[in-house]
Design a protein around this motif. Structure first.
Motif, PDB file in Angstrom:
ATOM      1  N   PRO A 254     -17.256 -11.084 -58.125  1.00  0.00           N
ATOM      2  CA  PRO A 254     -17.971 -10.429 -57.035  1.00  0.00           C
ATOM      3  C   PRO A 254     -17.521  -8.986 -56.856  1.00  0.00           C
ATOM      4  CG  PRO A 254     -16.291 -11.896 -56.154  1.00  0.00           C
ATOM      5  CD  PRO A 254     -16.337 -12.131 -57.634  1.00  0.00           C
ATOM      6  N   ARG A 255     -18.429  -8.162 -56.374  1.00  0.00           N
ATOM      7  CA  ARG A 255     -18.106  -6.765 -56.060  1.00  0.00           C
ATOM      8  C   ARG A 255     -17.607  -6.728 -54.619  1.00  0.00           C
ATOM      9  NH1 ARG A 255     -24.108  -5.007 -57.169  1.00  0.00           N
ATOM     10  NH2 ARG A 255     -24.253  -6.922 -55.918  1.00  0.00           N
ATOM     11  N   VAL A 256     -16.356  -6.342 -54.437  1.00  0.00           N
ATOM     12  CA  VAL A 256     -15.692  -6.487 -53.134  1.00  0.00           C
ATOM     13  C   VAL A 256     -15.250  -5.120 -52.623  1.00  0.00           C
ATOM     14  CG1 VAL A 256     -13.831  -7.625 -51.871  1.00  0.00           C
ATOM     15  CG2 VAL A 256     -14.905  -8.783 -53.820  1.00  0.00           C
ATOM     16  N   LEU A 257     -15.584  -4.853 -51.366  1.00  0.00           N
ATOM     17  CA  LEU A 257     -15.135  -3.653 -50.658  1.00  0.00           C
ATOM     18  C   LEU A 257     -14.090  -4.075 -49.631  1.00  0.00           C
ATOM     19  CD1 LEU A 257     -15.346  -0.644 -49.831  1.00  0.00           C
ATOM     20  CD2 LEU A 257     -17.242  -1.310 -48.319  1.00  0.00           C
ATOM     21  N   VAL A 258     -12.890  -3.508 -49.736  1.00  0.00           N
ATOM     22  CA  VAL A 258     -11.792  -3.842 -48.829  1.00  0.00           C
ATOM     23  C   VAL A 258     -11.520  -2.636 -47.931  1.00  0.00           C
ATOM     24  CG1 VAL A 258      -9.375  -4.513 -48.626  1.00  0.00           C
ATOM     25  CG2 VAL A 258     -10.784  -5.460 -50.465  1.00  0.00           C
ATOM     26  N   LEU A 259     -11.598  -2.866 -46.625  1.00  0.00           N
ATOM     27  CA  LEU A 259     -11.323  -1.817 -45.635  1.00  0.00           C
ATOM     28  C   LEU A 259     -10.161  -2.281 -44.762  1.00  0.00           C
ATOM     29  CD1 LEU A 259     -15.026  -1.128 -44.537  1.00  0.00           C
ATOM     30  CD2 LEU A 259     -13.710   0.077 -46.291  1.00  0.00           C
ATOM     31  N   PRO A 297     -13.404   7.535 -50.934  1.00  0.00           N
ATOM     32  CA  PRO A 297     -14.067   7.041 -49.714  1.00  0.00           C
ATOM     33  C   PRO A 297     -15.578   6.928 -49.892  1.00  0.00           C
ATOM     34  CG  PRO A 297     -13.359   9.307 -49.449  1.00  0.00           C
ATOM     35  CD  PRO A 297     -12.769   8.846 -50.744  1.00  0.00           C
ATOM     36  N   LEU A 298     -16.140   5.905 -49.239  1.00  0.00           N
ATOM     37  CA  LEU A 298     -17.580   5.659 -49.282  1.00  0.00           C
ATOM     38  C   LEU A 298     -18.126   5.689 -47.872  1.00  0.00           C
ATOM     39  CD1 LEU A 298     -17.724   2.629 -51.783  1.00  0.00           C
ATOM     40  CD2 LEU A 298     -18.219   5.030 -52.289  1.00  0.00           C
ATOM     41  N   ASN A 299     -19.363   6.157 -47.742  1.00  0.00           N
ATOM     42  CA  ASN A 299     -20.045   6.078 -46.458  1.00  0.00           C
ATOM     43  C   ASN A 299     -20.544   4.656 -46.251  1.00  0.00           C
ATOM     44  OD1 ASN A 299     -19.720   8.827 -45.835  1.00  0.00           O
ATOM     45  ND2 ASN A 299     -21.491   9.370 -47.108  1.00  0.00           N
ATOM     46  N   LEU A 300     -20.249   4.109 -45.097  1.00  0.00           N
ATOM     47  CA  LEU A 300     -20.648   2.731 -44.811  1.00  0.00           C
ATOM     48  C   LEU A 300     -22.087   2.733 -44.299  1.00  0.00           C
ATOM     49  CD1 LEU A 300     -19.112   0.049 -45.041  1.00  0.00           C
ATOM     50  CD2 LEU A 300     -18.795   0.110 -42.574  1.00  0.00           C
ATOM     51  N   ASN A 301     -23.036   2.602 -45.217  1.00  0.00           N
ATOM     52  CA  ASN A 301     -24.454   2.551 -44.856  1.00  0.00           C
ATOM     53  C   ASN A 301     -25.137   1.463 -45.678  1.00  0.00           C
ATOM     54  OD1 ASN A 301     -24.860   3.709 -47.437  1.00  0.00           O
ATOM     55  ND2 ASN A 301     -24.658   5.770 -46.568  1.00  0.00           N
ATOM     56  N   ALA A 302     -26.418   1.288 -45.471  1.00  0.00           N
ATOM     57  CA  ALA A 302     -27.161   0.191 -46.107  1.00  0.00           C
ATOM     58  C   ALA A 302     -27.149   0.296 -47.621  1.00  0.00           C
ATOM     59  CB  ALA A 302     -28.598   0.168 -45.576  1.00  0.00           C
ATOM     60  N   SER A 303     -27.333   1.509 -48.153  1.00  0.00           N
ATOM     61  CA  SER A 303     -27.375   1.655 -49.606  1.00  0.00           C
ATOM     62  C   SER A 303     -26.014   1.376 -50.234  1.00  0.00           C
ATOM     63  CB  SER A 303     -27.848   3.064 -49.963  1.00  0.00           C
ATOM     64  OG  SER A 303     -26.965   4.046 -49.436  1.00  0.00           O
ATOM     65  N   THR A 304     -24.934   1.780 -49.572  1.00  0.00           N
ATOM     66  CA  THR A 304     -23.596   1.503 -50.100  1.00  0.00           C
ATOM     67  C   THR A 304     -23.314   0.012 -50.092  1.00  0.00           C
ATOM     68  OG1 THR A 304     -22.750   3.645 -49.352  1.00  0.00           O
ATOM     69  CG2 THR A 304     -21.134   1.910 -49.749  1.00  0.00           C
ATOM     70  N   LEU A 305     -23.627  -0.660 -48.976  1.00  0.00           N
ATOM     71  CA  LEU A 305     -23.342  -2.084 -48.844  1.00  0.00           C
ATOM     72  C   LEU A 305     -24.188  -2.927 -49.797  1.00  0.00           C
ATOM     73  CD1 LEU A 305     -22.993  -2.304 -44.967  1.00  0.00           C
ATOM     74  CD2 LEU A 305     -21.165  -2.342 -46.676  1.00  0.00           C
ATOM     75  N   ALA A 306     -25.361  -2.426 -50.186  1.00  0.00           N
ATOM     76  CA  ALA A 306     -26.193  -3.175 -51.130  1.00  0.00           C
ATOM     77  C   ALA A 306     -25.522  -3.297 -52.492  1.00  0.00           C
ATOM     78  CB  ALA A 306     -27.552  -2.496 -51.274  1.00  0.00           C
ATOM     79  N   GLY A 307     -24.542  -2.440 -52.783  1.00  0.00           N
ATOM     80  CA  GLY A 307     -23.837  -2.497 -54.052  1.00  0.00           C
ATOM     81  C   GLY A 307     -22.636  -3.411 -54.054  1.00  0.00           C
ATOM     82  N   ALA A 332     -26.854  -5.706 -43.509  1.00  0.00           N
ATOM     83  CA  ALA A 332     -26.565  -6.137 -44.871  1.00  0.00           C
ATOM     84  C   ALA A 332     -26.130  -7.594 -44.904  1.00  0.00           C
ATOM     85  CB  ALA A 332     -25.478  -5.247 -45.469  1.00  0.00           C
ATOM     86  N   MET A 333     -25.408  -8.034 -43.862  1.00  0.00           N
ATOM     87  CA  MET A 333     -24.974  -9.428 -43.800  1.00  0.00           C
ATOM     88  C   MET A 333     -26.178 -10.359 -43.657  1.00  0.00           C
ATOM     89  SD  MET A 333     -21.946 -11.072 -41.476  1.00  0.00           S
ATOM     90  CE  MET A 333     -22.633 -10.381 -39.965  1.00  0.00           C
ATOM     91  N   ARG A 334     -27.130  -9.986 -42.839  1.00  0.00           N
ATOM     92  CA  ARG A 334     -28.329 -10.812 -42.691  1.00  0.00           C
ATOM     93  C   ARG A 334     -29.128 -10.877 -43.994  1.00  0.00           C
ATOM     94  NH1 ARG A 334     -28.234  -8.473 -37.420  1.00  0.00           N
ATOM     95  NH2 ARG A 334     -29.465  -6.684 -38.161  1.00  0.00           N
ATOM     96  N   ASP A 335     -28.972  -9.850 -44.853  1.00  0.00           N
ATOM     97  CA  ASP A 335     -29.681  -9.823 -46.130  1.00  0.00           C
ATOM     98  C   ASP A 335     -28.913 -10.503 -47.254  1.00  0.00           C
ATOM     99  OD1 ASP A 335     -31.826  -8.521 -45.048  1.00  0.00           O
ATOM    100  OD2 ASP A 335     -31.087  -6.510 -45.550  1.00  0.00           O
ATOM    101  N   GLY A 336     -27.746 -11.087 -46.953  1.00  0.00           N
ATOM    102  CA  GLY A 336     -27.018 -11.843 -47.963  1.00  0.00           C
ATOM    103  C   GLY A 336     -25.596 -11.406 -48.199  1.00  0.00           C
ATOM    104  N   LEU A 337     -25.153 -10.287 -47.650  1.00  0.00           N
ATOM    105  CA  LEU A 337     -23.787  -9.828 -47.842  1.00  0.00           C
ATOM    106  C   LEU A 337     -22.807 -10.770 -47.143  1.00  0.00           C
ATOM    107  CD1 LEU A 337     -21.834  -7.483 -48.787  1.00  0.00           C
ATOM    108  CD2 LEU A 337     -22.167  -6.530 -46.483  1.00  0.00           C
ATOM    109  N   GLY A 338     -21.656 -11.015 -47.778  1.00  0.00           N
ATOM    110  CA  GLY A 338     -20.598 -11.771 -47.135  1.00  0.00           C
ATOM    111  C   GLY A 338     -19.596 -10.835 -46.485  1.00  0.00           C
ATOM    112  N   VAL A 339     -19.071 -11.225 -45.328  1.00  0.00           N
ATOM    113  CA  VAL A 339     -18.095 -10.412 -44.597  1.00  0.00           C
ATOM    114  C   VAL A 339     -16.930 -11.313 -44.205  1.00  0.00           C
ATOM    115  CG1 VAL A 339     -17.653  -9.022 -42.548  1.00  0.00           C
ATOM    116  CG2 VAL A 339     -19.867  -8.842 -43.713  1.00  0.00           C
TER     117      VAL A 339
END
Length: 627
Positions: A254-259, A297-307, A332-339
């Motif tokens: 999985p592609r994972v973003l850790v904050l 650093p990444l901007n936390l927006n819809a396009s970033t989270l889709a990746g 993004a979570m409602r569209d399938g992203l896990g948090v």
């Protein structure tokens, strides 16, 4: 040869009506022709009244006899009963008078009865059979379709001593755990052991009161593995041992973003585990004073989270999200992203309100409480096998003592609310990690603050198992088209392969490629039948997609084979009972209706027709002859 016409009931009814109409029209025309000929004939050549009456009566009589020859009347009789001897049937089993007795190929040569190659042949030879009385082990797959719709009586025979049922996955992800459940017959006090491919015992379980068991292990590396299942009796003697083939695949990580709001040991050991597991994390850690550590650093927006497939963040990052960032994360979570939300400190009222809106009623989490882990069901030897040999830098001896599990700490939060699914629980039964659905995605809460202590105590296997379970449960689901193999594959027995397209092939252990043909009757399932002639690993190929599957030997694990036949036969009986209970009252009769013989009606029609033919050509009954 004349016989009853055998068609679908609707078509047959229409045909009967049409032929009856044609015969009736022919009778009317024939009678009209006779009367017209009488009045057109000269007075001296006209037929007497009795001759004309006889010919007129003969027309409908011949039509009726011809109709009955084509469609004989129904004959009602008692429904037939057939005794079916299967594998294990005794020659001494009694047969009731009037019952037909047949023996299927699995029955022993000494079994009485008419030998038939399959049940369908027996039913064709004995039409009218409505009841089956089974003797022996039950019906094979070959005969179950023919038995549908019939009343089945069967007293199941005892299963052979040993393994009688087994339910195990065919495929697991590398690094993931798997479970094997099953049942054992007639062996009270027995123990089941699971051995890894290196023949080290990784789990052990005593039988439940009903003979059931459950064991599990971890699949470490990709490849085709042969685990083994060993059954020991009450005296600890090996009673049975069978292979447990397993295909271990390397899933796309999985592609994972850790904050994180601050660096800490928990984050350090999480990153180390992810690196060892082949998971690439994109990490951003706030170090204070506007300084950030980790990746770009990444901007936390819809396009970033889709990746990404999963976002792991702590409560400090959550509190610092702006409204647009939080809206993008929730969308993004409602569209399938896990948090996964890691909580290591007390929650503010604002954050508790936000989490309550997402379904979590957690509490304040102001206190930290100890977590004692439940004792492992595995003994020390199995635990050492699960831990493994260690690494090159830190090898572990096979006889090294297993360290005691450390006491961990978690925030005092409530995770067992309605709609929540626990991931991990302590010895007190309370969850310290859980998740719930949020649209097409999932939101998880992790309350441990020092799971890294497991690694320091030499239990990095447990540390990895926990994080693997969390990532696997929460990460965005990836579509994975799977070819499906229905049922247990066994040498010389049919297995169904589904989800196919044109050009599918099966590669045998000898390297031969066999084309499989899709059955048009399978519809959208797109299934094909395959009869493996060799035991071992086969590979179903379809373009770039491959699906390995193992084929058991013809005589391997006879108890499993007997259990499968037993369960399938019991299911067939249950389906027959449901169909009988839902049938109309008039259909639940012990009588059957079938067409009678056509020959008596045909011979009668032939006799009457011959008489009419003779009379029409004879001069008897004509007035001219009398004068």
């Amino acid at each position: 040869m004349i016989g009853a016409i055998d068609l679908d009931s609707g078509l047959q009814g229409s045909l009967e009506t049409a032929i009856a109409g044609l015969l009736g029209l022919a009778v009317v025309l024939a009678m009209a022709s006779l009367i017209l000929r009488k009045y057109r004939a000269e007075v001296g050549m006209r037929a007497r009244g009795w001759r004309l009456a006889l010919l007129l009566i003969a027309q409908p009589l011949m039509a009726a006899l011809l109709y009955l020859a084509l469609f004989p009347p129904l004959v009602y009789s008692d429904a037939g009963s057939m005794v079916v001897a299967t594998a294990g049937a005794s020659a001494s089993d009694a047969t009731i008078a009037g019952e037909t007795r047949i023996a299927l190929p699995e029955a022993t040569a000494s079994t009485d009865g008419e030998r038939v190659p399959d049940l369908a042949t027996a039913l064709r030879r004995h039409p009218g059979t409505q009841r089956l009385r089974l003797l022996g082990a039950g019906l094979e797959l070959r005969d179950r379709h023919a038995a549908r719709g019939l009343t089945i009586e069967w007293q199941p025979t005892p299963l052979p001593r040993g393994l009688s049922g087994l339910w195990a996955p065919r495929e697991v992800a590398a690094g993931g755990g798997f479970s094997v459940t099953g049942s054992v017959a007639a062996m009270p006090g027995a123990v089941v052991e699971l051995l890894d491919p290196g023949l080290q015992r990784v789990d052990r379980a005593a039988l439940a009161a009903d003979g059931g068991f459950r064991v599990g292990a971890i699949a470490r590396i990709p490849g085709l593995m042969n685990f083994r299942l060993r059954l020991r009796d009450a005296r600890q003697n090996v009673a049975e041992e069978i292979e447990l083939p397993l295909s271990v695949v390397a899933d796309t990580p999985p592609r994972v973003l850790v904050l994180a709001g601050a660096p800490n040991p928990e984050l350090k050991y999480l990153r180390r585990w992810a690196l060892d597991a082949g998971i690439k994390l994109h990490t951003q850690v706030d170090a204070g004073a506007g300084l950030r550590l980790g990746d770009a650093p990444l901007n936390l927006n819809a396009s970033t989270l889709a990746g990404f497939d999963l976002v792991v963040l702590d409560e400090r990052v959550w509190e610092g999200l702006g409204e647009s960032q939080r809206a993008a994360l929730l969308g993004a979570m409602r569209d399938g992203l896990g948090v996964l939300l890691r909580i290591g400190g007390p929650l503010s009222p604002r954050m508790r309100t936000q989490l309550r809106a997402l379904g979590f009623e957690l509490g304040a989490g102001a206190d930290s409480v100890e977590v004692r882990l439940p004792p492992s069901s595995a003994d020390e030897e199995a635990t050492r096998a699960r831990i493994g040999p260690g690494t090159t830098d830190a090898p572990r001896a096979r006889d090294e003592a297993v360290a005691e599990l450390p006491v961990l700490n978690r925030r005092a939060l409530t995770l067992d609310g309605a709609g929540s699914h626990s991931l991990l629980r302590g010895a007190d039964g309370k969850a310290f990690a859980s998740w719930r659905s949020a649209g097409r995605g999932r939101l998880g809460v992790w309350t441990l603050s020092d799971s890294f202590r497991l690694t320091l105590a030499g239990r990095d296997d447990l540390h990895g198992q926990w994080w693997s379970a969390a990532f696997g449960a929460l990460a965005r689901a990836q579509p994975k088209p799977m070819l499906r193999i229905d049922g247990e594959a066994r040498q010389d027995r049919r297995v169904s392969l589904c989800g196919l397209s044109a050009g599918a092939q099966v590669r045998t252990p000898q390297g031969d490629d066999i084309d499989v043909l899709i059955d048009p009757a399978s519809g959208s399932e797109r299934c094909a039948a395959f009869w493996p002639t060799d035991a071992g690993w086969h590979v179903l190929r379809q373009g770039e997609r491959v699906q390995p599957f193992a084929v058991r030997g013809r005589d391997e694990a006879p108890g499993l084979r007997a259990g499968e036949v037993r369960e399938a036969t019991l299911l067939l009986m249950a389906q027959a009972k449901v169909a009988s209970a839902s049938a109309p009252l008039f259909a639940a009769s012990s009588t059957q209706a079938q067409r009678g013989s056509s020959w008596p009606w045909f011979l009668s029609w032939l006799f009457v027709s011959a008489g009419v033919w003779w009379l029409e050509r004879s001069r008897r009954g004509r007035i001219a002859q009398a004068e």
